[in-house]
Scaffold this active site. Structure first.
Site, PDB file in Angstrom:
ATOM      1  N   TYR A 192      -8.630 -15.534  22.542  1.00 19.36           N
ATOM      2  CA  TYR A 192      -7.763 -14.956  23.077  1.00 19.36           C
ATOM      3  C   TYR A 192      -6.212 -15.395  23.095  1.00 19.36           C
ATOM      4  CZ  TYR A 192      -4.959 -12.545  27.041  1.00 19.36           C
ATOM      5  OH  TYR A 192      -4.103 -11.940  27.553  1.00 19.36           O
ATOM      6  N   GLY A 220      -3.752  -9.045  27.374  1.00 13.02           N
ATOM      7  CA  GLY A 220      -4.048  -8.261  28.207  1.00 13.02           C
ATOM      8  C   GLY A 220      -5.086  -7.264  28.002  1.00 13.02           C
TER       9      GLY A 220
END
Length: 517
Positions: free
Chosen positions: A51, A58
């Site tokens: 990530y 998000g």
């Protein structure tokens, strides 16, 4: 210098950095760990989906980012989220924010290149402060908007304040020989994803709350002297049977302040005297009003709240609060939510309520002094001039009352005011930076309320010609502040006097009082 990375930072360390101008240094061993952590991330990230390195952010995390765009991704994050509004946050608060972010990154769990921590250190020491705005953070993925403005300055863009002037960052960097940060792998996300804005501001709030409490204790002592109160309500014997730490600490502070006072009455001398017991009506009050008699029970919980908040926010100051956590020690990367600001948000709300209560106590003590029907020893509004023609402190009471009312409204908690956003990815948020900023406003307001009370106390002491009968410590406070705010009889505007007194209170605790946690 204050060593960052080689020790646990405390409120005292932050105090020295903010108020005593102490520069910061980076612990060499900790910098080595930052470098090791960065290299681990570079190697570990190969052929893996992580990530914020090769994904969007998000709710956009399901989109993969190509190898060629990874560096630009970090710049895009900083620039897109530098979207704050409202007023600029004051530079000394920004200094606290920068120290908090630096200390978190120096824990070596963020995967950043050492260039970042070196530049942050250099900016702090050179007093180069990014222009960061009050509005924007929701305190969930950290203080994204506030810290994006920090990131914008670190990459040499946007504006900073330096020596009191707002200038383009690039111009200041050229003047000082600072090199803008070059993104290596995840520096953008590591800067933004954290609780450092709410934490830095929160730590300043705690430091100022200690000063406020010290002034409140001093004012309570002097107000009790003015009305010649009895000594048993702050005695060791009365308070020790209620074993709250704060109550007993405040009682001890009062006893220390009032030692040697010739205005405080001994109950045995006045009410246990056989000559007095025969009277049907006693001139001496048997018990004072609550705002005078219950000081230890009112300020005690406030003391305990400040101590509790300091412990929690200090833990946050020394935490790894971004996401994911890059753990070279365990050869893994852990995704989660250490950026969530609940700890700080809740403590700021509790602190805000406590300080509002402190301002309410001050307002009640002030009202007692101003109302001649209550105190029965002072003229209305402690007016040293001609009654009906002069007005004394009458006008200033309006300001105190209005300001306390504002504090009461501001005390509604932010912690329970979550609004989902970010396409509902952030479906429950802390509003921690809002909580910290609102708490700061309540604290600033309270300095004004206490300043008005002190101005009134000084006038009352002079009306009673009581300075020579004060304790040594309250006499010292009286003498110093009388130079700042001279005795007045004729009516004159008082707004500048108020500002000077409030600034004095905010700058330093009263002499002779130590907030010992």
């Amino acid at each position: 210098m204050i060593n960052i990375g080689g020790q646990r930072l405390s409120a005292d360390h932050l105090f020295d950095i903010l108020f005593n101008g102490q520069p910061v240094a980076l612990d060499p061993a900790a910098v080595d760990k930052v470098s090791t952590n960065h290299l681990f991330l570079k190697n570990f990230a190969n052929e893996k989906l992580i990530y914020g390195i090769n994904t969007g952010f998000g709710p956009m995390a399901q989109y993969k980012v190509s190898e060629s765009n990874r560096t630009q991704l970090q710049y895009n994050l900083i620039r897109s989220h530098a979207s704050g509004g409202g007023k600029l946050i004051e530079p000394f608060l920004i200094r606290a924010v920068m120290v908090a972010r630096l200390n978190s990154l120096m824990q070596a769990y963020s995967g950043v290149h050492p260039d970042l921590v070196h530049l942050l250190r250099d900016m702090i020491n050179a007093e180069v402060y990014p222009c960061i705005y009050e509005h924007g953070g929701v305190g969930a993925s950290g203080d994204l908007v506030q810290l994006a403005h920090l990131g914008l300055a670190l990459i040499g863009e946007g504006y900073v304040t330096h020596k009191g002037d707002r200038k383009p960052t690039a111009e200041v960097f050229r003047q000082l020989g600072l090199t803008p940060l070059q993104v290596h792998i995840r520096e953008g996300l590591a800067i933004l994803n954290g609780t450092s804005a709410m934490t830095g501001i929160g730590m300043v709030n705690i430091l100022q709350a200690k000063r406020l409490l010290s002034w409140s204790v001093a004012l309570s002592a002097m107000t009790n002297e003015i009305v010649e109160a009895f000594d048993d309500h702050f005695s060791h014997e009365l308070n020790v049977v209620k074993p709250h730490r704060g109550q007993n600490r405040v009682a001890a502070m009062l006893r220390d302040l009032l030692a040697g006072s010739r205005m405080i009455h001994d109950r045995a001398d006045h009410l246990y005297n056989p000559d007095n017991i025969q009277r049907e009506v006693f001139e001496d009050k048997v018990q004072e009003y609550y705002s005078l008699r219950c000081v230890t029970q009112i300020l005690g919980p406030i003391y305990d709240t400040i101590v509790s908040a300091e412990g929690v926010v200090t833990d946050e100051l020394n935490s790894v609060n971004d996401n994911p956590v890059v753990d070279h020690r365990n050869n893994n990367i852990f995704h989660g939510g250490n950026f969530h600001g609940d700890y700080v948000s809740l403590e700021m709300d509790k602190l805000k309520v406590a300080i509002t209560r402190l301002s309410m106590l001050s307002e009640r003590q002030l009202n007692y002094l101003l109302n001649d029907k209550l105190n029965q020893i002072l003229p209305p509004f402690v007016n040293l001039g001609v009654l009906g023609f002069n007005f004394g402190m009458q006008g200033m009471q309006f300001t105190a009352t209005s300001t306390v009312a504002e504090n009461q409204t501001l005390s509604f908690p932010m912690y329970v005011h979550s609004i989902p956003n970010n396409n509902d990815n952030q479906d429950i948020v802390s509003m921690g930076c809002n909580a910290a900023l609102m708490t700061k406003r309540v604290i600033d307001n309270s300095f004004e309320v206490l300043a008005i009370q002190m101005m009134t106390v000084l006038q009352a002491i002079d009306y009673l010609d009581a300075a020579s009968r004060l304790s040594a410590k309250t006499k010292a406070i009286y003498t110093e502040l009388r130079h700042l705010f001279p005795k007045f009889i004729e009516d004159q505007p008082k707004y500048e006097d108020l500002r000077r007194m409030a600034d004095r209170f905010a700058a330093e605790s009263p002499a002779g009082i130590t907030f010992n946690a």
